[in-house]
Motif scaffolding. Structure first.
Motif, PDB file in Angstrom:
ATOM      1  N   ASN A  78       5.517  -6.836 -24.036  1.00 52.09           N
ATOM      2  CA  ASN A  78       5.545  -6.148 -22.746  1.00 52.09           C
ATOM      3  C   ASN A  78       6.809  -6.461 -21.950  1.00 52.09           C
ATOM      4  N   ASP A  79       7.766  -7.116 -22.596  1.00 55.40           N
ATOM      5  CA  ASP A  79       9.004  -7.496 -21.908  1.00 55.40           C
ATOM      6  C   ASP A  79      10.124  -6.529 -22.249  1.00 55.40           C
ATOM      7  N   ARG A  80      10.845  -6.129 -21.204  1.00 54.30           N
ATOM      8  CA  ARG A  80      12.005  -5.254 -21.377  1.00 54.30           C
ATOM      9  C   ARG A  80      13.244  -6.118 -21.603  1.00 54.30           C
ATOM     10  N   HIS A  81      13.924  -5.944 -22.748  1.00 55.94           N
ATOM     11  CA  HIS A  81      15.105  -6.738 -23.059  1.00 55.94           C
ATOM     12  C   HIS A  81      16.357  -5.877 -22.989  1.00 55.94           C
ATOM     13  N   PRO A  82      17.316  -6.268 -22.147  1.00 54.81           N
ATOM     14  CA  PRO A  82      18.585  -5.537 -22.081  1.00 54.81           C
ATOM     15  C   PRO A  82      19.510  -5.969 -23.219  1.00 54.81           C
ATOM     16  N   CYS A  83      20.623  -5.286 -23.383  1.00 56.01           N
ATOM     17  CA  CYS A  83      21.553  -5.628 -24.476  1.00 56.01           C
ATOM     18  C   CYS A  83      22.532  -6.702 -24.007  1.00 56.01           C
ATOM     19  N   LEU A  84      21.992  -7.877 -23.705  1.00 53.81           N
ATOM     20  CA  LEU A  84      22.799  -8.998 -23.233  1.00 53.81           C
ATOM     21  C   LEU A  84      22.842 -10.086 -24.302  1.00 53.81           C
ATOM     22  N   ILE A  85      24.032 -10.483 -24.679  1.00 57.72           N
ATOM     23  CA  ILE A  85      24.245 -11.575 -25.634  1.00 57.72           C
ATOM     24  C   ILE A  85      25.013 -12.675 -24.915  1.00 57.72           C
ATOM     25  N   ARG A  93      27.445  -4.791 -13.412  1.00 61.30           N
ATOM     26  CA  ARG A  93      27.726  -5.349 -14.729  1.00 61.30           C
ATOM     27  C   ARG A  93      28.742  -6.481 -14.587  1.00 61.30           C
ATOM     28  N   LEU A  94      28.484  -7.598 -15.266  1.00 59.99           N
ATOM     29  CA  LEU A  94      29.429  -8.718 -15.283  1.00 59.99           C
ATOM     30  C   LEU A  94      29.533  -9.273 -16.702  1.00 59.99           C
ATOM     31  N   TRP A  95      30.745  -9.653 -17.066  1.00 62.83           N
ATOM     32  CA  TRP A  95      30.953 -10.471 -18.267  1.00 62.83           C
ATOM     33  C   TRP A  95      31.641 -11.742 -17.788  1.00 62.83           C
ATOM     34  N   VAL A  96      30.852 -12.784 -17.613  1.00 64.55           N
ATOM     35  CA  VAL A  96      31.351 -14.030 -17.026  1.00 64.55           C
ATOM     36  C   VAL A  96      31.965 -14.892 -18.132  1.00 64.55           C
ATOM     37  N   LEU A  97      33.216 -15.279 -17.939  1.00 63.16           N
ATOM     38  CA  LEU A  97      33.933 -16.103 -18.915  1.00 63.16           C
ATOM     39  C   LEU A  97      34.136 -17.494 -18.343  1.00 63.16           C
ATOM     40  N   GLU A  98      33.699 -18.504 -19.072  1.00 58.19           N
ATOM     41  CA  GLU A  98      33.841 -19.893 -18.626  1.00 58.19           C
ATOM     42  C   GLU A  98      34.567 -20.699 -19.703  1.00 58.19           C
ATOM     43  N   SER A  99      35.852 -20.979 -19.458  1.00 53.43           N
ATOM     44  CA  SER A  99      36.636 -21.722 -20.442  1.00 53.43           C
ATOM     45  C   SER A  99      36.304 -23.209 -20.436  1.00 53.43           C
ATOM     46  N   GLU A 100      35.658 -23.708 -19.381  1.00 53.93           N
ATOM     47  CA  GLU A 100      35.257 -25.117 -19.302  1.00 53.93           C
ATOM     48  C   GLU A 100      33.759 -25.178 -18.997  1.00 53.93           C
ATOM     49  N   HIS A 157      23.231  -6.877 -14.423  1.00 54.42           N
ATOM     50  CA  HIS A 157      23.421  -6.877 -15.881  1.00 54.42           C
ATOM     51  C   HIS A 157      24.560  -7.844 -16.178  1.00 54.42           C
ATOM     52  N   ILE A 158      24.205  -9.085 -16.544  1.00 57.42           N
ATOM     53  CA  ILE A 158      25.183 -10.172 -16.607  1.00 57.42           C
ATOM     54  C   ILE A 158      25.158 -10.827 -17.989  1.00 57.42           C
ATOM     55  N   ALA A 159      26.299 -10.834 -18.635  1.00 56.60           N
ATOM     56  CA  ALA A 159      26.470 -11.573 -19.889  1.00 56.60           C
ATOM     57  C   ALA A 159      27.413 -12.738 -19.636  1.00 56.60           C
ATOM     58  N   ILE A 160      27.201 -13.839 -20.343  1.00 59.07           N
ATOM     59  CA  ILE A 160      28.021 -15.037 -20.150  1.00 59.07           C
ATOM     60  C   ILE A 160      28.532 -15.512 -21.503  1.00 59.07           C
ATOM     61  N   LEU A 161      29.806 -15.860 -21.530  1.00 60.36           N
ATOM     62  CA  LEU A 161      30.390 -16.468 -22.716  1.00 60.36           C
ATOM     63  C   LEU A 161      31.158 -17.705 -22.285  1.00 60.36           C
ATOM     64  N   GLY A 162      30.786 -18.857 -22.862  1.00 61.63           N
ATOM     65  CA  GLY A 162      31.408 -20.115 -22.494  1.00 61.63           C
ATOM     66  C   GLY A 162      32.119 -20.774 -23.655  1.00 61.63           C
TER      67      GLY A 162
END
Length: 601
Positions: free
Chosen positions: A256-263, A330-337, A379-384
């Motif tokens: 019953n959960d809606r999953h967005p295309c966030l990786i 929409r956000l693609w958050v980049l964290e180099s540290e 709609h937020i994706a994060i890559l660290g």
């Protein structure tokens, strides 16, 4: 053999101050004669090259010149060319390394120095042993320096010490068991040595070739020769960024959960050789050419300081002069540290972990501190990026139990090519790939609910889900880190499908996603060594691994925890047996059988 330097005539003269103290040899463990014998044997016999490759790495040499010679021999051998002092001289001369390693005369000296090529593997084991001892000393020095720093927290020192000891004690077994539980597959051509391709030694797991499927995989293969970045790291950057750019309209239902295309992913590699930043810049160069408006500073921020700070980027704004960023959430958050971000999240009262959990779920965001601060339908994706040392040190029980970091796919990455003169992808290649991505992302954004093909659904139900459920039942940190593997594999399959111009997940999309989750698990095993999060259990695990095939007897466990009662020892043993690879057996003796704890990998 090269003559040893004559001892100084003053070696036995004592100084005026502290003369009673014996001289301490500060030279790191090494055996230059064994190193010369290894290289000489490799120059005499092609079979010796293969024997040495199985026993040691070129980086195990103490002398840098010997490492350079070793790598050059391997390059000629991998290219199918003859290896002898003459061909090696020519090869090193073309690269400008001949004078640096001692010239052609030194290469001939190596051949003359080796007693017999038949003992190449034995010489290599000596070199490897000395290298292992140097690494142990280096690890001890690092820990001593860390403990001596006045501002260092004692808990961080203990965590770093535990991580160092666990890695050093478990390294051989981990390398053998990285692929355990992962479906076997053919060699991956993106990682195999080829003629005219220089690849450094890879210390960790290698992804299954099926992860590079469809349009995403084609993009990685096109960009691979232009970057030293790990293809798997470029892949997860593309999947994460594409999912963020596509937006929240495409989704799938998991129960019953809606999953967005966030990786969400953490690319984990050493500062010097991980090439984490190169992977991000390689993927971003193409995508920013395809969608320059999205891949600008408004939608790709850096610096996760707090939950309120993240909400601020996508907060609701009903005013007439609302900015584009407040409408397009929409956000693609980049964290180099990302280690810094993890530390901020552990501060007492921090709202960041809770907000991150809501963001991964695709829920609306709110702040308990500021009632007016809300973000509807973000709609937020994060890559660290993070180093292995930081990753291990930060993985504390409280963080794992909070459920924040099992929303990230841990992806081990390592430099995959040696390209000293690379200028990156050509403008023509970037333009061609960007044109394809522009169409892909525009079409995907219009999709609503994503479905499964019958074959994909059958694969998920019959093979994927049972395998992931079995991983969950294993217990320990690894199981906690992959606790969301079942919904995550569906998310990843959805992004693969959307990037292939379809709203239906096919079997090859599901298989690619499964292998990606398998690689994430293998990365966690490689980086964490199956640690439990309990220092006493980790101490027991280290002792069991060190005992080898003989295992650890009950009496040895009692001595290991001599101040611990029987009930506590039984608890530690039970916790250890919950970890993958550990077993308890009965060993026959002259009298009663003895219970033995062993690690079988």
């Amino acid at each position: 053999m090269a003559p040893e330097p004559a001892p100084s005539p003053y070696d036995n003269v004592r100084t005026l101050h502290g003369g009673a103290e014996p001289r301490i040899d500060r030279t790191p463990p090494q055996d230059l004669e064994a190193e010369q014998s290894v290289l000489g044997a490799m120059l005499l016999s092609a079979a010796a090259i293969d024997d040495v490759a199985a026993a040691m790495d070129p980086a195990d040499h103490y002398r840098p010149a010997h490492e350079t010679i070793h790598r050059a021999i391997r390059e000629l051998h991998d290219q199918g060319q003859p290896v002898d002092p003459i061909t090696l001289t020519h090869h090193l001369d073309k690269r400008g390394d001949l004078a640096r390693v001692g010239g052609a005369s030194y290469l001939h000296t190596l051949v003359q120095a080796v007693p017999t090529a038949a003992n190449a593997e034995y010489y290599a084991e000596i070199v490897r042993d000395k290298a292992d001892r140097r690494r142990l000393i280096e690890a001890g020095n690092r820990l001593a320096q860390l403990a001596a720093e006045p501002g260092t927290d004692a808990e961080e020192v203990r965590a770093a010490m535990l991580a160092e000891v666990t890695e050093l004690a478990a390294s051989p077994a981990v390398q053998e068991s990285d692929s355990a539980g992962t479906p076997a597959g053919p060699p991956n051509p993106l990682y195999d040595p080829h003629s005219s391709i220089r690849r450094p030694h890879r210390p960790g797991p290698t992804p299954h070739p099926d992860v590079f499927c469809g349009w995403v995989g084609e993009t990685v293969r096109e960009l691979d020769p232009t970057s030293e970045a790990d293809p798997i790291a470029v892949l997860v950057n593309l999947l994460s960024a594409a999912g963020a750019a596509i937006g929240r309209r495409p989704h799938l239902m998991v129960g019953n959960d809606r999953h967005p295309c966030l990786i969400w992913a953490l690319t984990i590699g050493p500062t010097s050789s991980g090439r984490k930043g190169s992977a991000t810049s390689t993927a971003r160069r193409v995508l920013s050419e395809a969608l320059p408006d999205f891949f600008g500073p408004e939608h790709t921020p850096r610096g996760l300081n707090s939950g309120e700070g993240l909400i601020e980027y996508v907060k609701d704004d009903d005013s007439e002069d609302a900015s584009h960023a407040s409408v397009d959430k929409r956000l693609w958050v980049l964290e180099s540290e990302y280690a810094v971000t993890m530390s901020r999240g552990r501060r007492e009262g921090s709202s960041l972990p809770g907000v991150l959990r809501q963001a991964w779920d695709g829920d609306s965001l709110g702040s308990m501190v500021r009632d007016s601060l809300k973000a509807t339908d973000p709609h937020i994706a994060i890559l660290g990026h993070i180093t292995p040392e930081e990753f291990r040190a930060k993985m504390q029980d409280s963080e794992m139990a909070g459920g924040t970091y099992n929303r990230f796919l841990p992806i081990f990455c390592h430099r995959n090519l040696i390209l000293p003169g690379s200028r990156g992808a050509s403008p023509e290649l970037v333009d061609n790939l960007a044109a394809g991505w522009r169409t892909v992302l525009a079409d995907a954004a219009s999709v609503e609910e994503v479905k499964f093909s019958p074959d994909a659904w059958s694969l998920y139900c019959d093979e994927v889900y049972p395998a992931l459920s079995e991983d969950d039942s294993a217990g320990g940190v690894i199981a906690q880190f992959t606790a969301r593997a079942a919904p995550y594999v569906q998310r990843a399959a959805m992004v693969y499908a959307l990037c292939d111009h379809t709203d239906t997940i096919a079997e090859h999309h599901m298989r690619a996603a499964w292998h990606l989750l398998d690689y994430a698990r293998a990365s966690a095993v490689h980086l964490l060594g199956n640690v439990s999060g309990d220092p006493k259990v980790d101490k027991l695990a280290t002792a069991v691994r060190a005992a080898g095939a003989e295992g650890l007897t009950g009496e040895q466990v009692r001595k290991l925890f001599k101040s611990t009662g029987k009930a506590e020892r039984e608890r530690l043993t039970a916790a250890l047996l919950d970890l993958p690879g550990y077993s308890r057996t009965q060993k026959p003796t002259a009298g009663r059988p003895t219970t033995v704890l062993a690690y079988t990998g």
